[in-house]
Design a protein around this motif. Structure first.
Motif, PDB file in Angstrom:
ATOM      1  N   TYR A 134      23.834  14.304  37.184  1.00  0.00           N
ATOM      2  CA  TYR A 134      24.234  14.977  35.961  1.00  0.00           C
ATOM      3  C   TYR A 134      25.364  15.972  36.202  1.00  0.00           C
ATOM      4  O   TYR A 134      25.517  16.511  37.297  1.00  0.00           O
ATOM      5  CB  TYR A 134      23.057  15.745  35.354  1.00  0.00           C
ATOM      6  CG  TYR A 134      21.961  14.895  34.778  1.00  0.00           C
ATOM      7  CD1 TYR A 134      22.165  13.591  34.368  1.00  0.00           C
ATOM      8  CD2 TYR A 134      20.696  15.418  34.625  1.00  0.00           C
ATOM      9  CE1 TYR A 134      21.152  12.833  33.820  1.00  0.00           C
ATOM     10  CE2 TYR A 134      19.666  14.674  34.072  1.00  0.00           C
ATOM     11  CZ  TYR A 134      19.903  13.385  33.673  1.00  0.00           C
ATOM     12  OH  TYR A 134      18.890  12.638  33.128  1.00  0.00           O
ATOM     13  N   VAL A 135      26.102  16.246  35.134  1.00  0.00           N
ATOM     14  CA  VAL A 135      27.164  17.242  35.153  1.00  0.00           C
ATOM     15  C   VAL A 135      26.577  18.537  34.613  1.00  0.00           C
ATOM     16  O   VAL A 135      26.130  18.598  33.479  1.00  0.00           O
ATOM     17  CB  VAL A 135      28.348  16.803  34.250  1.00  0.00           C
ATOM     18  CG1 VAL A 135      29.424  17.858  34.230  1.00  0.00           C
ATOM     19  CG2 VAL A 135      28.884  15.461  34.703  1.00  0.00           C
ATOM     20  N   LEU A 136      26.566  19.578  35.445  1.00  0.00           N
ATOM     21  CA  LEU A 136      26.043  20.869  34.984  1.00  0.00           C
ATOM     22  C   LEU A 136      27.144  21.818  34.669  1.00  0.00           C
ATOM     23  O   LEU A 136      28.123  22.003  35.084  1.00  0.00           O
ATOM     24  CB  LEU A 136      25.113  21.496  36.021  1.00  0.00           C
ATOM     25  CG  LEU A 136      23.726  20.918  36.039  1.00  0.00           C
ATOM     26  CD1 LEU A 136      22.891  21.555  37.142  1.00  0.00           C
ATOM     27  CD2 LEU A 136      23.023  21.101  34.718  1.00  0.00           C
ATOM     28  N   LEU A 150      24.997  15.958  26.953  1.00  0.00           N
ATOM     29  CA  LEU A 150      25.747  16.986  27.688  1.00  0.00           C
ATOM     30  C   LEU A 150      25.699  16.722  29.189  1.00  0.00           C
ATOM     31  O   LEU A 150      26.690  16.895  29.897  1.00  0.00           O
ATOM     32  CB  LEU A 150      25.175  18.382  27.409  1.00  0.00           C
ATOM     33  CG  LEU A 150      25.464  18.993  26.051  1.00  0.00           C
ATOM     34  CD1 LEU A 150      24.648  20.263  25.853  1.00  0.00           C
ATOM     35  CD2 LEU A 150      26.948  19.296  25.908  1.00  0.00           C
ATOM     36  N   LEU A 151      24.548  16.301  29.667  1.00  0.00           N
ATOM     37  CA  LEU A 151      24.381  16.058  31.102  1.00  0.00           C
ATOM     38  C   LEU A 151      25.054  14.778  31.578  1.00  0.00           C
ATOM     39  O   LEU A 151      25.546  14.707  32.696  1.00  0.00           O
ATOM     40  CB  LEU A 151      22.887  15.998  31.442  1.00  0.00           C
ATOM     41  CG  LEU A 151      22.142  17.324  31.330  1.00  0.00           C
ATOM     42  CD1 LEU A 151      20.645  17.090  31.325  1.00  0.00           C
ATOM     43  CD2 LEU A 151      22.553  18.255  32.457  1.00  0.00           C
ATOM     44  N   LYS A 152      25.086  13.764  30.721  1.00  0.00           N
ATOM     45  CA  LYS A 152      25.605  12.462  31.153  1.00  0.00           C
ATOM     46  C   LYS A 152      27.069  12.214  30.824  1.00  0.00           C
ATOM     47  O   LYS A 152      27.772  11.595  31.602  1.00  0.00           O
ATOM     48  CB  LYS A 152      24.754  11.346  30.544  1.00  0.00           C
ATOM     49  CG  LYS A 152      23.375  11.322  31.153  1.00  0.00           C
ATOM     50  CD  LYS A 152      22.703  10.005  31.048  1.00  0.00           C
ATOM     51  CE  LYS A 152      23.443   8.898  31.674  1.00  0.00           C
ATOM     52  NZ  LYS A 152      22.779   8.081  32.624  1.00  0.00           N
ATOM     53  N   TYR A 180      29.704  23.724  24.912  1.00  0.00           N
ATOM     54  CA  TYR A 180      28.311  23.881  25.280  1.00  0.00           C
ATOM     55  C   TYR A 180      28.055  23.243  26.632  1.00  0.00           C
ATOM     56  O   TYR A 180      28.679  22.244  26.992  1.00  0.00           O
ATOM     57  CB  TYR A 180      27.404  23.226  24.228  1.00  0.00           C
ATOM     58  CG  TYR A 180      27.493  23.922  22.899  1.00  0.00           C
ATOM     59  CD1 TYR A 180      26.655  24.985  22.596  1.00  0.00           C
ATOM     60  CD2 TYR A 180      28.444  23.547  21.952  1.00  0.00           C
ATOM     61  CE1 TYR A 180      26.749  25.656  21.389  1.00  0.00           C
ATOM     62  CE2 TYR A 180      28.548  24.206  20.742  1.00  0.00           C
ATOM     63  CZ  TYR A 180      27.697  25.255  20.477  1.00  0.00           C
ATOM     64  OH  TYR A 180      27.801  25.924  19.289  1.00  0.00           O
ATOM     65  N   SER A 181      27.113  23.823  27.353  1.00  0.00           N
ATOM     66  CA  SER A 181      26.675  23.231  28.616  1.00  0.00           C
ATOM     67  C   SER A 181      25.191  23.501  28.791  1.00  0.00           C
ATOM     68  O   SER A 181      24.629  24.422  28.187  1.00  0.00           O
ATOM     69  CB  SER A 181      27.476  23.794  29.786  1.00  0.00           C
ATOM     70  OG  SER A 181      27.329  25.193  29.862  1.00  0.00           O
ATOM     71  N   VAL A 182      24.570  22.685  29.615  1.00  0.00           N
ATOM     72  CA  VAL A 182      23.156  22.869  29.915  1.00  0.00           C
ATOM     73  C   VAL A 182      23.032  24.120  30.768  1.00  0.00           C
ATOM     74  O   VAL A 182      23.823  24.358  31.682  1.00  0.00           O
ATOM     75  CB  VAL A 182      22.596  21.622  30.627  1.00  0.00           C
ATOM     76  CG1 VAL A 182      21.183  21.842  31.107  1.00  0.00           C
ATOM     77  CG2 VAL A 182      22.666  20.426  29.676  1.00  0.00           C
ATOM     78  N   VAL A 192      16.470  22.785  33.382  1.00  0.00           N
ATOM     79  CA  VAL A 192      16.590  21.956  32.171  1.00  0.00           C
ATOM     80  C   VAL A 192      17.012  20.544  32.562  1.00  0.00           C
ATOM     81  O   VAL A 192      16.448  19.558  32.077  1.00  0.00           O
ATOM     82  CB  VAL A 192      17.584  22.577  31.171  1.00  0.00           C
ATOM     83  CG1 VAL A 192      17.791  21.665  29.972  1.00  0.00           C
ATOM     84  CG2 VAL A 192      17.115  23.951  30.726  1.00  0.00           C
ATOM     85  N   ALA A 193      17.971  20.439  33.451  1.00  0.00           N
ATOM     86  CA  ALA A 193      18.419  19.116  33.908  1.00  0.00           C
ATOM     87  C   ALA A 193      17.278  18.364  34.580  1.00  0.00           C
ATOM     88  O   ALA A 193      17.125  17.155  34.382  1.00  0.00           O
ATOM     89  CB  ALA A 193      19.595  19.277  34.873  1.00  0.00           C
ATOM     90  N   GLY A 194      16.465  19.060  35.339  1.00  0.00           N
ATOM     91  CA  GLY A 194      15.333  18.425  36.010  1.00  0.00           C
ATOM     92  C   GLY A 194      14.301  17.892  35.035  1.00  0.00           C
ATOM     93  O   GLY A 194      13.748  16.806  35.223  1.00  0.00           O
ATOM     94  N   VAL A 195      14.033  18.641  33.973  1.00  0.00           N
ATOM     95  CA  VAL A 195      13.079  18.198  32.949  1.00  0.00           C
ATOM     96  C   VAL A 195      13.602  16.931  32.278  1.00  0.00           C
ATOM     97  O   VAL A 195      12.870  15.942  32.121  1.00  0.00           O
ATOM     98  CB  VAL A 195      12.824  19.310  31.904  1.00  0.00           C
ATOM     99  CG1 VAL A 195      12.048  18.780  30.706  1.00  0.00           C
ATOM    100  CG2 VAL A 195      12.106  20.490  32.538  1.00  0.00           C
ATOM    101  N   VAL A 196      14.868  16.943  31.897  1.00  0.00           N
ATOM    102  CA  VAL A 196      15.463  15.781  31.228  1.00  0.00           C
ATOM    103  C   VAL A 196      15.507  14.586  32.184  1.00  0.00           C
ATOM    104  O   VAL A 196      15.197  13.460  31.795  1.00  0.00           O
ATOM    105  CB  VAL A 196      16.861  16.123  30.676  1.00  0.00           C
ATOM    106  CG1 VAL A 196      17.557  14.893  30.124  1.00  0.00           C
ATOM    107  CG2 VAL A 196      16.743  17.198  29.604  1.00  0.00           C
ATOM    108  N   ALA A 197      15.859  14.829  33.435  1.00  0.00           N
ATOM    109  CA  ALA A 197      15.890  13.749  34.430  1.00  0.00           C
ATOM    110  C   ALA A 197      14.508  13.108  34.576  1.00  0.00           C
ATOM    111  O   ALA A 197      14.392  11.883  34.639  1.00  0.00           O
ATOM    112  CB  ALA A 197      16.383  14.288  35.766  1.00  0.00           C
ATOM    113  N   ALA A 198      13.475  13.933  34.609  1.00  0.00           N
ATOM    114  CA  ALA A 198      12.117  13.405  34.735  1.00  0.00           C
ATOM    115  C   ALA A 198      11.751  12.548  33.524  1.00  0.00           C
ATOM    116  O   ALA A 198      11.134  11.482  33.669  1.00  0.00           O
ATOM    117  CB  ALA A 198      11.124  14.545  34.904  1.00  0.00           C
ATOM    118  N   LEU A 199      12.132  12.996  32.328  1.00  0.00           N
ATOM    119  CA  LEU A 199      11.814  12.247  31.113  1.00  0.00           C
ATOM    120  C   LEU A 199      12.477  10.875  31.086  1.00  0.00           C
ATOM    121  O   LEU A 199      11.920   9.911  30.570  1.00  0.00           O
ATOM    122  CB  LEU A 199      12.232  13.048  29.876  1.00  0.00           C
ATOM    123  CG  LEU A 199      11.393  14.273  29.573  1.00  0.00           C
ATOM    124  CD1 LEU A 199      12.052  15.099  28.463  1.00  0.00           C
ATOM    125  CD2 LEU A 199       9.985  13.876  29.166  1.00  0.00           C
TER     126      LEU A 199
END
Length: 97
Positions: free
Chosen positions: A95-97, A27-29, A73-75, A80-87
């Motif tokens: 990312y697209v929010l 969703l983010l990418k 759907y969207s994040v 949430v985007a920050g957590v995924v980015a860190a992972l």
């Protein structure tokens, strides 16, 4: 304060499943925001994706918006985007929010 810890732990639990993490990352990418598009990108069934999206919604990781017969759907937040980015060692600003 205890409720904030519970909320954050529920988010982490939802993101800890590989399929759900893949959905949120996608969703983010990619900007692929409906189940049909997710089916095409992942090769997973509609029912599988829908079940995982439901868990992500309950945890507050994604939000849904209906347009006609389609649900998009969207994040849910930059957190949430920050957590995924860190992972993934990526920049959340890409990312697209």
């Amino acid at each position: 304060m205890e409720s904030e810890y519970k909320k954050r732990s529920e988010l982490l639990k939802a993101l800890s499943h590989p399929v759900r993490l893949r959905i949120v990352h996608g969703l983010l990418k990619t900007g692929c925001h409906n189940v049909t598009c997710m089916e095409e990108k992942t090769g997973m069934s509609q029912s599988c994706i829908s079940q995982h999206l439901q868990k992500l919604r309950l945890a507050g990781a994604v939000t849904a918006r209906r347009t006609g017969n389609e649900v998009y759907y969207s994040v849910s937040s930059p957190v949430v985007a920050g957590v995924v980015a860190a992972l993934f060692e990526e920049e959340a600003s890409n990312y697209v929010l």
